[in-house]
Scaffold this active site. Structure first.
Site, PDB file in Angstrom:
ATOM      1  N   ASP A 147      -4.426   1.396  -2.236  1.00  0.00           N
ATOM      2  CA  ASP A 147      -5.052   0.098  -1.938  1.00  0.00           C
ATOM      3  C   ASP A 147      -5.127  -0.767  -3.201  1.00  0.00           C
ATOM      4  OD1 ASP A 147      -5.403   0.572   0.729  1.00  0.00           O
ATOM      5  OD2 ASP A 147      -7.554   0.953   0.632  1.00  0.00           O
TER       6      ASP A 147
ATOM      7  N   HIS B 117       1.620   4.513  -2.871  1.00  0.00           N
ATOM      8  CA  HIS B 117       1.769   5.981  -2.784  1.00  0.00           C
ATOM      9  C   HIS B 117       3.013   6.429  -3.547  1.00  0.00           C
ATOM     10  CE1 HIS B 117      -1.486   6.787  -0.073  1.00  0.00           C
ATOM     11  NE2 HIS B 117      -1.026   6.017   0.876  1.00  0.00           N
TER      12      HIS B 117
ATOM     13  N   GLU C  83      -5.625   7.212  -1.257  1.00  0.00           N
ATOM     14  CA  GLU C  83      -5.654   5.981  -0.450  1.00  0.00           C
ATOM     15  C   GLU C  83      -6.257   4.825  -1.249  1.00  0.00           C
ATOM     16  OE1 GLU C  83      -4.043   5.592   2.287  1.00  0.00           O
ATOM     17  OE2 GLU C  83      -3.542   7.721   2.261  1.00  0.00           O
TER      18      GLU C  83
ATOM     19  N   HIS D 176       0.839  -1.204   0.000  1.00  0.00           N
ATOM     20  CA  HIS D 176       0.000   0.000   0.000  1.00  0.00           C
ATOM     21  C   HIS D 176       0.878   1.261   0.000  1.00  0.00           C
ATOM     22  CE1 HIS D 176      -3.263   2.781   1.330  1.00  0.00           C
ATOM     23  NE2 HIS D 176      -2.261   3.339   1.992  1.00  0.00           N
ATOM     24  N   GLU D 177       1.882   1.280   0.885  1.00  0.00           N
ATOM     25  CA  GLU D 177       2.777   2.444   0.936  1.00  0.00           C
ATOM     26  C   GLU D 177       3.543   2.609  -0.378  1.00  0.00           C
ATOM     27  OE1 GLU D 177       2.581   4.645   3.273  1.00  0.00           O
ATOM     28  OE2 GLU D 177       1.165   3.404   4.387  1.00  0.00           O
TER      29      GLU D 177
HETATM   30 ZN   LIG Z   1      -2.047   5.338   2.585  1.00  0.00          ZN
END
Ligand SMILES: [Zn+2]
Length: 415
Positions: free
Chosen positions: A364, A286, A360, A282-283
């Site tokens: 995801d 980003h 976000e 997930h990170e």
């Molecule tokens: Zn996040």
């Protein structure tokens, strides 16, 4: 002071924002009450009623504190401006420092920043040692708390003193003309780029210890994931978040070579390897979507517009007089503007949170395409449970305040 049209607009904006914030809080409180006696659908197997009710009580306690903060900070803002306190501090310093406008202005700005943070201190003490303590989340000792405070004051002096001095210096040069604010914008933008670069390796370690993630059984999973996603392999750290609070988190920070993914030690506790891998993915999402750069770009655009407005306001006597300041000056303009800006930028908060929630979802989706979506789902449930986050927020409250989508929405999309 003079009560002009701008005073009226200012008061109207304050009233609107305060009423809106209180209304959203009441809605949130009601949503928590309505779902208090039953765990929301979809979480019945994973979250006990007892944990759900603890999260409800915790959210309600935070809302109650926030009521006080909203009302108190509004009164403080009115005392600063219309109450004439800023004006008094201005005339106090101008009687002591006579022949150096830039130095006088810098001391004026710093003294107001110091007073403002002192006013805020009781709330911070209450939040940490009463509210967080009561729900069992606080881990910070009084010694660390005081140490943090002193470090923050010292850092502010070291970093902000030269910055404020430089800004006021530019604002005071007569020959620059009316486009001084473009130079100020360049300085502020450069400063924030440098801070983004410096923060992960030089500033964050003043407060916390960072160790490379060295769980052997995780290593091969992670190396594999990093190879698949093209992220530099030396940027994953574990931070001793447990020094201050038992809340867990993970974040992506920095730019260029100094970018890092940071796991709180409190997050790793109780997570399975595959769940940690999913959070890491997930990170990395980003990172992949360049969210840091996009956020920076939009903040540069916003500060450009804000400074252009300041460039206009500084020439308008009604701006100063309408807000309780009798003598116009660059430093008074700077402080007035930074006090008043949040009242008006309140109206763009939901849009920036909307953008953040979109990011976000993108992160995801990235995680789901590179790891098993079910692992991210189970890690999210654990995370919401550990942090006692509400699973049934009010939709308007959430749309306005939340930088992260609610657990229900994130899990729905992942499924
Ligand atoms: Zn996040």
């Amino acid at each position: 002071m003079e009560f002009n049209l701008f005073t009226f607009v200012f008061l109207l904006a304050i009233l609107t924002s305060v009423l809106a914030l209180l209304w959203l809080n009441f809605r949130q409180d009601k949503a928590i009450n309505n779902s208090f006696n039953a765990v929301p659908e979809g979480f019945i197997e994973s979250i006990k009623l007892e944990d759900h009710q603890k999260a409800g009580n915790y959210t309600k306690a935070k809302l109650l504190l926030n009521h006080f903060e909203i009302i108190f900070s509004t009164i403080v803002l009115l005392i600063w401006t219309l109450g004439g306190v800023m004006d008094s501090i201005d005339s106090y310093w101008s009687q002591i420092i006579l022949d150096d406008d830039v130095l006088m202005g810098t001391i004026f700005v710093l003294s107001i920043m110091l007073i403002a943070s002192l006013i805020d201190l009781p709330f911070s003490i209450y939040r940490t040692f009463v509210l967080e303590q009561k729900f069992g989340f606080n881990r910070i000792t009084i010694k660390t708390f005081v140490g943090d405070l002193l470090k923050e004051i010292l850092l502010t002096l070291i970093l902000m003193l030269p910055l404020i001095y430089a800004i006021l210096f530019l604002m005071n040069i007569k020959s620059i003309g009316s486009y001084w604010w473009i130079y100020v914008w360049v300085i502020i933008s450069l400063f924030s780029i440098i801070m983004m670069w410096v923060y992960p390796s030089y500033i964050a370690p003043i407060f916390n210890k960072f160790n490379p993630l060295d769980n052997e059984s995780l290593k091969s999973r992670i190396t594999n994931l990093l190879n698949r996603t093209g992220f530099g392999s030396d940027g994953i750290y574990v931070m001793d978040g447990s020094k201050r609070s038992s809340h867990g988190n993970a974040y992506f920070t920095g730019i260029g070579k100094n970018k890092r993914i940071v796991f709180f030690d409190t997050l790793l506790k109780g997570m399975e390897d595959k769940e940690i891998e999913a959070i890491l993915a997930h990170e990395l999402g980003h990172f992949h979507h360049r969210h840091t750069q996009k956020r920076m770009l939009s903040s540069f655009i916003l500060s450009f517009i804000s400074l252009a407005i300041l460039g206009y306001l500084i020439t308008q006597p009604w701006f100063f007089n309408g807000l309780g300041v009798t003598k116009s000056s660059p430093h008074a303009a700077l402080i007035l503007f930074s006090l008043v800006l949040p009242v008006f930028s309140f109206f763009i908060t939901p849009f920036s949170n909307l953008a953040s929630r979109k990011h976000e979802f993108q992160a995801d989706a990235f995680a789901a395409s590179h790891t098993d979506a079910n692992d991210l789902i189970s890690s999210l449930i654990k995370l919401y449970k550990e942090n006692s986050s509400s699973l049934s927020p009010d939709k308007y409250y959430s749309a306005f305040h939340d930088s992260h989508p609610s657990a229900v929405l994130r899990i729905e999309r992942l499924q």
